[in-house]
Design a protein around this motif. Structure first.
Motif, short mmCIF file in Angstrom:
data_model
loop_
_atom_site.label_atom_id
_atom_site.label_comp_id
_atom_site.label_asym_id
_atom_site.label_seq_id
_atom_site.Cartn_x
_atom_site.Cartn_y
_atom_site.Cartn_z
N SER A 44 3.59 -0.23 -79.75
CA SER A 44 4.39 0.34 -80.83
C SER A 44 5.42 1.35 -80.30
O SER A 44 6.57 1.36 -80.73
CB SER A 44 3.51 1.01 -81.88
OG SER A 44 2.71 0.05 -82.52
N SER A 67 15.68 5.24 -91.36
CA SER A 67 14.95 4.59 -92.44
C SER A 67 13.47 4.45 -92.09
O SER A 67 13.09 3.62 -91.27
CB SER A 67 15.55 3.21 -92.73
OG SER A 67 14.76 2.54 -93.68
N SER A 88 4.64 -5.12 -88.80
CA SER A 88 4.91 -6.47 -89.30
C SER A 88 3.55 -7.15 -89.52
O SER A 88 2.52 -6.65 -89.07
CB SER A 88 5.75 -7.24 -88.28
OG SER A 88 5.00 -7.45 -87.10
N PRO A 89 3.53 -8.29 -90.21
CA PRO A 89 2.23 -8.93 -90.49
C PRO A 89 1.38 -9.16 -89.23
O PRO A 89 0.19 -8.88 -89.23
CB PRO A 89 2.62 -10.24 -91.15
CG PRO A 89 3.92 -9.93 -91.83
CD PRO A 89 4.62 -8.97 -90.91
N TYR A 135 17.74 2.03 -88.16
CA TYR A 135 16.34 2.13 -87.73
C TYR A 135 15.91 3.58 -87.62
O TYR A 135 14.82 3.95 -88.05
CB TYR A 135 16.15 1.41 -86.39
CG TYR A 135 14.73 1.47 -85.89
CD1 TYR A 135 13.79 0.58 -86.37
CD2 TYR A 135 14.33 2.42 -84.97
CE1 TYR A 135 12.47 0.64 -85.94
CE2 TYR A 135 13.03 2.48 -84.53
CZ TYR A 135 12.11 1.59 -85.01
OH TYR A 135 10.81 1.65 -84.59
N GLU A 149 20.52 2.04 -93.69
CA GLU A 149 19.44 1.16 -93.22
C GLU A 149 19.31 1.17 -91.69
O GLU A 149 18.84 0.21 -91.12
CB GLU A 149 19.69 -0.27 -93.72
CG GLU A 149 19.39 -0.44 -95.18
CD GLU A 149 17.94 -0.17 -95.54
OE1 GLU A 149 17.04 -0.57 -94.78
OE2 GLU A 149 17.71 0.46 -96.58
N ARG A 163 11.15 3.32 -94.01
CA ARG A 163 10.71 2.01 -94.51
C ARG A 163 11.00 0.91 -93.49
O ARG A 163 10.17 0.05 -93.23
CB ARG A 163 11.38 1.70 -95.83
CG ARG A 163 11.02 0.32 -96.35
CD ARG A 163 11.69 0.03 -97.64
NE ARG A 163 10.88 0.63 -98.68
CZ ARG A 163 11.23 0.73 -99.94
NH1 ARG A 163 12.40 0.30 -100.33
NH2 ARG A 163 10.43 1.26 -100.82
N LYS A 164 12.18 0.94 -92.89
CA LYS A 164 12.54 -0.08 -91.89
C LYS A 164 11.66 0.04 -90.65
O LYS A 164 11.21 -0.97 -90.10
CB LYS A 164 14.01 0.05 -91.52
CG LYS A 164 14.49 -1.07 -90.64
CD LYS A 164 15.99 -1.08 -90.51
CE LYS A 164 16.44 -2.30 -89.76
NZ LYS A 164 17.89 -2.40 -89.73
N ARG A 165 11.39 1.27 -90.21
CA ARG A 165 10.51 1.46 -89.05
C ARG A 165 9.12 0.91 -89.33
O ARG A 165 8.52 0.24 -88.50
CB ARG A 165 10.44 2.94 -88.67
CG ARG A 165 11.61 3.40 -87.88
CD ARG A 165 11.36 4.75 -87.24
NE ARG A 165 10.93 5.76 -88.17
CZ ARG A 165 11.71 6.67 -88.72
NH1 ARG A 165 12.99 6.71 -88.43
NH2 ARG A 165 11.24 7.56 -89.56
N LEU A 166 8.58 1.21 -90.51
CA LEU A 166 7.25 0.70 -90.85
C LEU A 166 7.23 -0.82 -90.92
O LEU A 166 6.27 -1.45 -90.50
CB LEU A 166 6.76 1.30 -92.16
CG LEU A 166 6.27 2.73 -92.11
CD1 LEU A 166 5.81 3.18 -93.49
CD2 LEU A 166 5.17 2.91 -91.10
N SER A 167 8.30 -1.40 -91.47
CA SER A 167 8.34 -2.86 -91.58
C SER A 167 8.38 -3.52 -90.21
O SER A 167 7.85 -4.62 -90.03
CB SER A 167 9.53 -3.31 -92.43
OG SER A 167 10.75 -3.11 -91.75
N ILE A 168 9.00 -2.88 -89.23
CA ILE A 168 9.05 -3.43 -87.88
C ILE A 168 7.76 -3.13 -87.12
O ILE A 168 7.16 -4.02 -86.51
CB ILE A 168 10.27 -2.89 -87.12
CG1 ILE A 168 11.54 -3.49 -87.72
CG2 ILE A 168 10.17 -3.19 -85.63
CD1 ILE A 168 12.82 -2.89 -87.20
#
Length: 84
Positions: free
Chosen positions: A66, A10, A20-21, A7, A5, A12-17
């Protein structure tokens, strides 16, 4: 099997950061702003010229934000790995 996991490894983790909303809302707003400004610009016969250039500023700002965030997370992770 343990998933890595970190950064850097992953997606998925990069996209989630990076999306973010709040960032996702700002990204969509930047795209909509660019579209609206370009429609106004083109309907006015490409006048005033500065309006076309302004349409890319929000997307450029989002991209810079970003990239800075990505750099900061990667640097922090490298520093944590060096301490271990």
């Amino acid at each position: 099997m343990m998933m890595d996991e970190s950064y850097r490894r992953s997606f998925r983790k990069r996209l989630s950061i990076l999306f973010s909303p709040l960032r996702l809302v700002l990204f969509v707003a930047a795209i909509i702003f660019g579209i609206v400004i370009n429609v106004v610009y083109l309907r006015n016969g490409a006048e005033p010229e500065w309006l076309g250039a302004i349409s890319i500023l929000p997307v450029s700002a989002f991209l810079a934000w970003s990239l800075a965030t990505d750099y900061r997370h990667r640097r922090r992770e490298i520093q944590e790995d060096a301490r271990d």
